[in-house]
Scaffold this active site. Sequence first.
Site, PDB file in Angstrom:
ATOM      1  N   VAL A   1       0.863  -1.175   0.000  1.00  0.00           N
ATOM      2  CA  VAL A   1       0.000   0.000   0.000  1.00  0.00           C
ATOM      3  C   VAL A   1       0.895   1.219   0.000  1.00  0.00           C
ATOM      4  CG1 VAL A   1      -1.765   1.298   1.261  1.00  0.00           C
ATOM      5  CG2 VAL A   1      -1.830  -1.207   1.259  1.00  0.00           C
ATOM      6  N   CYS A   2       0.548   2.194  -0.825  1.00  0.00           N
ATOM      7  CA  CYS A   2       1.280   3.456  -0.866  1.00  0.00           C
ATOM      8  C   CYS A   2       2.761   3.196  -1.206  1.00  0.00           C
ATOM      9  CB  CYS A   2       1.094   4.180   0.470  1.00  0.00           C
ATOM     10  SG  CYS A   2       1.484   5.942   0.456  1.00  0.00           S
ATOM     11  N   THR A   3       3.671   3.843  -0.501  1.00  0.00           N
ATOM     12  CA  THR A   3       5.093   3.720  -0.832  1.00  0.00           C
ATOM     13  C   THR A   3       5.712   2.412  -0.361  1.00  0.00           C
ATOM     14  OG1 THR A   3       5.566   5.033   1.153  1.00  0.00           O
ATOM     15  CG2 THR A   3       5.526   6.191  -0.964  1.00  0.00           C
TER      16      THR A   3
END
Length: 222
Positions: free
Chosen positions: A100-102
Site C-alpha cells: 500500500v502506498c510507498t
Amino acid sequence: MGLQFGILCFPDVQQLDMTAPYEVFASARGATVQLVWKNRGPVRSSTSLGMTPDVSFADAPAFDVLCVPGGGGVNALLRDEETLDFVRRQAQMARFVTSVCTGSLVLGQAGLLSGRRATTHWNAHDLLSAFGAIPVKERVVRDGPIITAGGVTSGIDFGLAVVAELLGREEAEIIQLTLEYAPAPPFDAGTPETASPAVVAAAKARIARSRAEREALIGITS
C-alpha cells in the site's frame, strides 16, 4: 486452516496504510492477521500511534498474503537488508505479495517489481521506474502474484480487491457493507489532478524532505 495475512509493522509506518487493509482482512471469514517486524517490541507510527507486532521475522509463518505498507519509515527499509531478505523469503511462498502506498518501493528494492505493472502514492509514482517496474496510474494494480495499491486510503479498496481474489466477490461485498464503505469526501482534492495548484504545491513542500531522501537512496538525481 484459514488464510494467514502478514502486515509489516515498522517504525514510522503510515498507520492508515496498515490499519485500513488490516480491518478488511480481519473481517474476512476464517482469516488470521498478524503484524510482523524484526522483534515484538512496541512500534510507533509516523503520527505516533503505538502498536505491538504479533510475531517476529524469525517466528513468522509462511503467509498467504504479505502486505508492506508505506510511510516515512520506508526510507530506512530501502537500505535494510534484513527486512528486504524477509520480504524476498515470504515472496517465495506467498500467494500474493502486496503493498500500500510507498510500500511498493520496498517491493521494488527487494527485486520483486522488475517488468511488472505497479502503482504507489502519487508523489512517488515516477520512482517506480528505477526498479524496472511499469508505473500504472490506478488505485489497485495486480500483476501476477504482486498487488500494489496507491496512496494511503486506497488500502481499503486494495483490501477488498484481495479478499475478492481469495474468497470471492460476495465476501468482499459483505465486508464493504459491514464497514459501510461508501466514500463521499467533502472536497475533491484527493489527487493532484483535482486539487488546486496551491494545494498541490503545499502538499509537495510538506513531504519534500522524505522525497529527496528516497531519490538519493534509489540513485535518482533531480
